[in-house]
Each structure stands twice: as structure tokens, then as C-alpha cells.
Design an enzyme around this catalytic site. Structure first.
Site, mmCIF file in Angstrom:
data_model
loop_
_atom_site.group_PDB
_atom_site.id
_atom_site.type_symbol
_atom_site.label_atom_id
_atom_site.label_comp_id
_atom_site.label_asym_id
_atom_site.label_seq_id
_atom_site.Cartn_x
_atom_site.Cartn_y
_atom_site.Cartn_z
ATOM 1 N N CYS A 135 1.045 -1.410 -0.132
ATOM 2 C CA CYS A 135 -0.025 -0.030 -0.092
ATOM 3 C C CYS A 135 0.832 1.196 0.066
ATOM 4 O O CYS A 135 1.757 1.558 -0.974
ATOM 5 C CB CYS A 135 -1.007 0.048 1.335
ATOM 6 S SG CYS A 135 -2.152 1.382 1.093
ATOM 7 N N ILE A 136 0.795 2.273 1.028
ATOM 8 C CA ILE A 136 1.545 3.254 1.193
ATOM 9 C C ILE A 136 2.933 3.108 1.582
ATOM 10 O O ILE A 136 3.654 3.905 1.747
ATOM 11 C CB ILE A 136 0.807 4.346 1.874
ATOM 12 C CG1 ILE A 136 1.289 5.947 1.801
ATOM 13 C CG2 ILE A 136 0.633 4.191 3.422
ATOM 14 C CD1 ILE A 136 1.534 6.257 0.317
#
Length: 234
Positions: A135-136
Site C-alpha cells: 500500500c503506502i
């Protein structure tokens, strides 16, 4: 059987570790016959978000205590992590990765990684052990390596621009795919940067876990003098 450290950043997409990504990581590790130990920094969260309203509250919560909810209490403080005990490390996403493990959510291209975490991840890198970022969480990668590493957070151009400014090599990637930098032994996947369902998030995380374990196996084979089997393009 490979043993993997999983580093969590709290509990909840908006202020901690993304719960689906975290659980899917643990699920796919078990399905691929690996063991794991969860860790989290024993620090206070940047803030607490009401996940019903999306508004910040006046509560104060501890990252380790909150992450223990996901790990069913089977978690250790990040300070207890011994890199020699593990074959690889994986970091699920959620805003906690950009608020508690780093300050990317606020500082963008000027972001720094939590010093304690950076110290541990630098030891994995020095030992040439693979790292997985979901994800991030891949936004931290440029702050961990001196060289340019290929990575993905999906297709968000603003975030990709920050990563490029930081020195990373961002590669656009579909939710079900992964990006592998074989030289750096780094694997990343977009998950909920793009996913619209648990099933979509699972597809990329499953591939990431497989790739991380494959890199760990190749390192073991190389360590014992065997030639690692070439892996296909992922």
C-alpha cells in the site's frame, strides 16, 4: 520453513495499520508455510481517527497496544526485533505507515522514517534479506537505500511524484500485481491504494508474500553454495 517479521503501525486504516492488509499478510504467510512474528513501535500514535466519521478525536492511543488487537496479543515491541532471527520482513500499509512509522503523510518528499524502524530495516538490508512493502508503506523505501530502488504504490501520480523526488523509481502497477527489485530484494504491491475489495487486495498481497519468500529461499540457497533458481518476471 521461513520466519518473517511483520511490522504493524497501529490498528485502523486512517491512523494505524490497514487491518485487511495486515490479516491477509498473515494468512498468506501461513498458507505458504512460513511462520511470523508481529512487531510494532512502543510509541504513541500521531493521532486517533474516528473511523465512523473520519474526524480526529482527542483520544491518545499507543501503536503497540493497538497493533496487538490485530495480532491477537501475540506481538512484541519493535525494540525486541533481532534481525538474525528472521529471513525477511513485511510492512503492511494503512495511514499508520505514513503517520506512525514515517511522516510521509505530512512531509511528502521531505519525509523521514521513524529512526528505530530505519535502524532495524537497515540491518535487514545489510544482511541482504528481502523486504516487502504494501500500500503506502513503499513510500519509505527511498529513505532506506542509497541507490535507486524500483517500487510501486499503484497509480497515484502525486504520491509517485513525491517518491521520484525522494530518489525512488516508481513503476505504475495494477492492484493484482507486484513490483520486484531483485538487486535490492524489495517487493511492493498497491493493495488498498487501488483495491476496491478484500479480494482485490488479497491478490497482490499473495503474490508479494510469495515473492518475498522466494527471494529468501534464493538467499538461503546462495548461502549454502547452490545456484539460486532464476525467477520469472513478476
Amino acid at each position: 520453513m521461513k520466519h518473517v517479521a511483520v511490522i504493524l503501525s497501529g490498528c485502523g486504516v486512517y491512523d494505524g495499520a490497514e487491518i485487511h492488509e495486515s490479516v491477509l499478510t498473515l494468512l498468506h504467510l501461513e498458507q505458504q508455510h512460513a511462520t511470523y512474528q508481529c512487531f510494532a513501535p512502543d510509541t504513541m500514535q500521531h493521532h486517533v481517527i474516528n473511523h465512523v466519521t473520519g474526524e480526529a478525536s482527542n483520544e491518545q492511543r499507543n501503536v503497540l497496544i493497538e497493533a496487538a488487537r490485530i495480532a491477537r496479543g501475540q506481538i512484541k515491541p519493535l525494540s525486541a526485533l533481532q534481525v538474525d532471527d528472521f529471513d525477511a520482513v513485511i510492512l503492511p500499509g494503512g495511514f499508520g505507515a505514513a503517520k506512525n512509522l514515517s511522516d510521509f503523510a505530512f512531509a511528502g518528499a521531505k519525509a523521514e522514517v521513524l529512526p528505530e524502524l530505519k535502524q532495524h530495516l537497515s540491518r535487514f538490508i545489510a544482511a541482504k534479506k528481502p523486504l516487502g512493502f504494501i500500500c503506502i508503506a513503499p513510500a519509505m523505501i527511498p529513505r532506506l537505500f542509497d541507490s535507486r530502488v524500483s517500487l510501486t504504490i499503484g497509480m497515484d501520480q502525486d504520491t509517485a511524484d513525491h517518491i521520484t523526488t525522494m530518489g525512488g523509481q516508481h513503476i505504475n502497477c495494477r492492484v493484482q500485481d507486484i513490483v520486484v527489485d531483485h538487486a535490492a530484494k524489495v517487493v511492493s504491491t498497491p493493495a488498498y491504494m487501488l483495491a476496491q475489495s478484500v479480494l482485490e487486495a488479497s491478490s497482490g498481497i499473495e503474490k508479494l508474500v510469495h515473492a518475498v519468500l522466494e527471494l529468501a529461499e534464493a538467499k538461503t540457497a546462495s548461502h549454502h553454495g547452490a545456484s539460486p533458481s532464476p525467477s520469472g518476471s513478476l
